[in-house]
Design an enzyme around this catalytic site. Structure first.
Site, PDB file in Angstrom:
ATOM      1  N   VAL A 202      46.846  67.135  56.862  1.00 27.14           N
ATOM      2  CA  VAL A 202      46.479  66.596  58.181  1.00 27.14           C
ATOM      3  C   VAL A 202      47.757  66.121  58.864  1.00 27.14           C
ATOM      4  O   VAL A 202      48.470  65.290  58.299  1.00 27.14           O
ATOM      5  CB  VAL A 202      45.563  65.346  58.063  1.00 27.14           C
ATOM      6  CG1 VAL A 202      45.012  64.963  59.430  1.00 27.14           C
ATOM      7  CG2 VAL A 202      44.444  65.536  57.075  1.00 27.14           C
ATOM      8  N   HIS A 203      48.058  66.661  60.015  1.00 31.13           N
ATOM      9  CA  HIS A 203      49.234  66.136  60.724  1.00 31.13           C
ATOM     10  C   HIS A 203      49.154  66.254  62.237  1.00 31.13           C
ATOM     11  O   HIS A 203      50.033  65.735  62.939  1.00 31.13           O
ATOM     12  CB  HIS A 203      50.514  66.834  60.251  1.00 31.13           C
ATOM     13  CG  HIS A 203      50.692  68.200  60.842  1.00 31.13           C
ATOM     14  ND1 HIS A 203      50.045  69.301  60.352  1.00 31.13           N
ATOM     15  CD2 HIS A 203      51.406  68.625  61.902  1.00 31.13           C
ATOM     16  CE1 HIS A 203      50.370  70.347  61.081  1.00 31.13           C
ATOM     17  NE2 HIS A 203      51.191  69.981  62.027  1.00 31.13           N
ATOM     18  N   ARG A 204      48.124  66.931  62.773  1.00 26.99           N
ATOM     19  CA  ARG A 204      48.047  67.102  64.237  1.00 26.99           C
ATOM     20  C   ARG A 204      48.007  65.747  64.919  1.00 26.99           C
ATOM     21  O   ARG A 204      47.256  64.846  64.499  1.00 26.99           O
ATOM     22  CB  ARG A 204      46.761  67.838  64.634  1.00 26.99           C
ATOM     23  CG  ARG A 204      46.713  69.293  64.289  1.00 26.99           C
ATOM     24  CD  ARG A 204      46.948  70.167  65.515  1.00 26.99           C
ATOM     25  NE  ARG A 204      48.345  70.504  65.624  1.00 26.99           N
ATOM     26  CZ  ARG A 204      48.966  71.428  64.893  1.00 26.99           C
ATOM     27  NH1 ARG A 204      48.314  72.119  63.979  1.00 26.99           N
ATOM     28  NH2 ARG A 204      50.237  71.664  65.058  1.00 26.99           N
ATOM     29  N   ALA A 205      48.796  65.615  65.971  1.00 29.34           N
ATOM     30  CA  ALA A 205      48.891  64.332  66.678  1.00 29.34           C
ATOM     31  C   ALA A 205      47.505  63.818  67.077  1.00 29.34           C
ATOM     32  O   ALA A 205      47.209  62.632  66.940  1.00 29.34           O
ATOM     33  CB  ALA A 205      49.779  64.499  67.909  1.00 29.34           C
ATOM     34  N   ASP A 275      44.292  70.728  59.285  1.00 26.72           N
ATOM     35  CA  ASP A 275      44.349  70.903  60.734  1.00 26.72           C
ATOM     36  C   ASP A 275      45.600  71.682  61.127  1.00 26.72           C
ATOM     37  O   ASP A 275      45.935  71.797  62.304  1.00 26.72           O
ATOM     38  CB  ASP A 275      44.263  69.558  61.475  1.00 26.72           C
ATOM     39  CG  ASP A 275      45.425  68.626  61.172  1.00 26.72           C
ATOM     40  OD1 ASP A 275      46.371  69.032  60.462  1.00 26.72           O
ATOM     41  OD2 ASP A 275      45.398  67.477  61.662  1.00 26.72           O
TER      42      ASP A 275
END
Ligand code: UD1
Ligand code: UDP
Length: 356
Positions: A202-205, A275
């Site tokens: 998970v890393h999407r802003a 993501d």
């Protein structure tokens, strides 16, 4: 031909590796690293593992808000492009480094070649979508990974300079999977068995910067009661510390891993929950069910073929998809034949003729 490759973020190193190898057989390449990613585990590790030549220049831009980060890159890329006068500027994907490279070159009338052109999530709230749309419209050569991408460009009136080349990430996957399986001890190191865990990234802003969305994802993952390994992106690490988020005991948090370790983790996972754009595709390459923590994806084919499900961030949907999403059946070759890099370089050779 002299190509200036502008890159700066983790997925761009992986995309550039196969292209750079082919490009250097017959052309000159300068690599300009913007410095967007700078931790060893987000940058140098990939150059070492994938044998990418060290960057000729590093702008050292580092982290910051979009405007400041992109502006610093723009200024730096412009100086280098004026100084080195490349015949073409090569950019990858959809990060701020992509945008800065394309914009600086276009203003100097240097042809831009965009690898991974034509992708659309149709969600302009994503910074990546803004970067892609602008980079595509500034590019002389639009190097598309899929037919969907070609169609997206046609719908925006872009037909000139469009080439369907296949996906360079598929090239990288095929070139490195066997080596990863033989060299990497990551499963033993983490006490994991093939098929005995799910892989989470998970890393999407939009997911990470909003504590409610990140909390909801972690709640859903925990509610699945499955064993999960979670290499944590630095943006996410900072958010977890900020929010004091609860992580279920079955979820193993680890530092970001190298590309070879990641291939082994994907290959050995029962399911992939992510993501990430690149990880969605790699799940498909590896034949692993993918649960995508977004409402839209630019990799629509993986959903249409039944191997990817969009669960968003609703905890109940995430948990039930992790438990019950079990696709079977064919996985048509959607991403080319593993020789996209050769087609990229063939297309670049033609740009030489139109460079100013
Ligand atoms: C960027 C891209 C995103 C891509 C992702 C790949 C943009 C707008 N976003 O997001 O499209 O999917 O890279 O991983 O270009 N940080 C570190 N060390 C690093 C790098 C980052 O600690 O080496 C931390 C910093 O706190 C920074 C944060 O991560 O503020 C975000 O980094 P940034 O490059 O701005 O965006 P990403 O989330 O990595
Ligand atoms: N990746 C990696 N180590 C990790 C997480 C991801 O090597 O800890 C790789 C992954 O295999 C894929 C790429 O990084 O090739 C995807 O990058 P990321 O998820 O950061 O960005 P996105 O593709 O969403 O832009």
């Amino acid at each position: 031909m002299k190509a200036l490759t502008v890159l700066g973020a983790r997925p761009q190193f992986i995309k550039a590796a196969p292209v750079s190898r082919v490009l250097r057989r017959s052309h000159e390449e300068l690599i300009l690293h913007t410095g967007q990613h700078y931790d060893d585990a987000m940058s140098d590790l990939f150059f070492r593992q994938l044998d990418i030549p060290a960057p000729d220049l590093n702008l050292g831009v580092g982290s910051g808000p979009h405007g400041a980060q992109t502006a610093a890159m723009l200024e730096g890329v412009e100086k280098v492009a004026i100084d080195r006068r490349p015949d073409v500027v090569l950019v990858y994907g959809d990060t701020n480094s992509t945008l800065a490279g394309a914009l600086a070159a276009a203003k100097l009338h240097i042809p831009v070649a965009h690898v991974e052109a034509g992708l659309r999530s149709f969600d302009r709230r994503m910074p990546e979508e803004v970067n892609r749309v602008v980079a595509d419209h500034l590019s002389a050569l639009l190097l598309c990974p899929t037919q969907t991408a070609v169609a997206n460009l046609a719908a925006e009136g872009m037909r000139e300079g469009v080439r369907m080349v296949g996906d360079v990430m598929y090239d990288a996957f095929l070139q490195n999977l066997d080596r990863a399986r033989t060299q990497c001890t990551v499963l033993d190191d983490l006490g994991l068995q093939r098929g005995g865990y799910d892989l989470l990234t998970v890393h999407r802003a939009e997911n990470v910067d909003d504590p409610r969305r990140l909390g909801a994802i972690l709640e859903g993952v925990g509610a699945s009661r499955r064993r999960v390994v979670f290499p944590v992106h630095p943006r996410t690490r900072a958010a977890l510390a900020r929010d004091g988020a609860q992580v279920a005991p079955g979820v193993m948090l680890i530092d970001p891993v190298g590309y070879l370790e990641m291939l082994v983790l994907e290959d050995g996972a029962a399911k992939v929950v992510t993501d990430s754009g690149g990880v969605q595709k790699e799940a498909y390459f590896a034949g692993r069910p993918c649960i995508t923590l977004r409402d839209r994806t630019e990799w629509t084919e993986t959903v249409e073929e039944g191997w990817n499900v969009l669960a968003g961030t609703d905890p109940a949907k995430v948990a039930s998809a992790m438990r019950d999403f079990n696709p079977e059946g064919e996985r048509p070759k959607l991403f080319g034949d593993g020789h996209a890099a050769e087609r990229v370089v063939d297309a670049l050779s033609a740009v030489e003729m139109v460079s100013p």
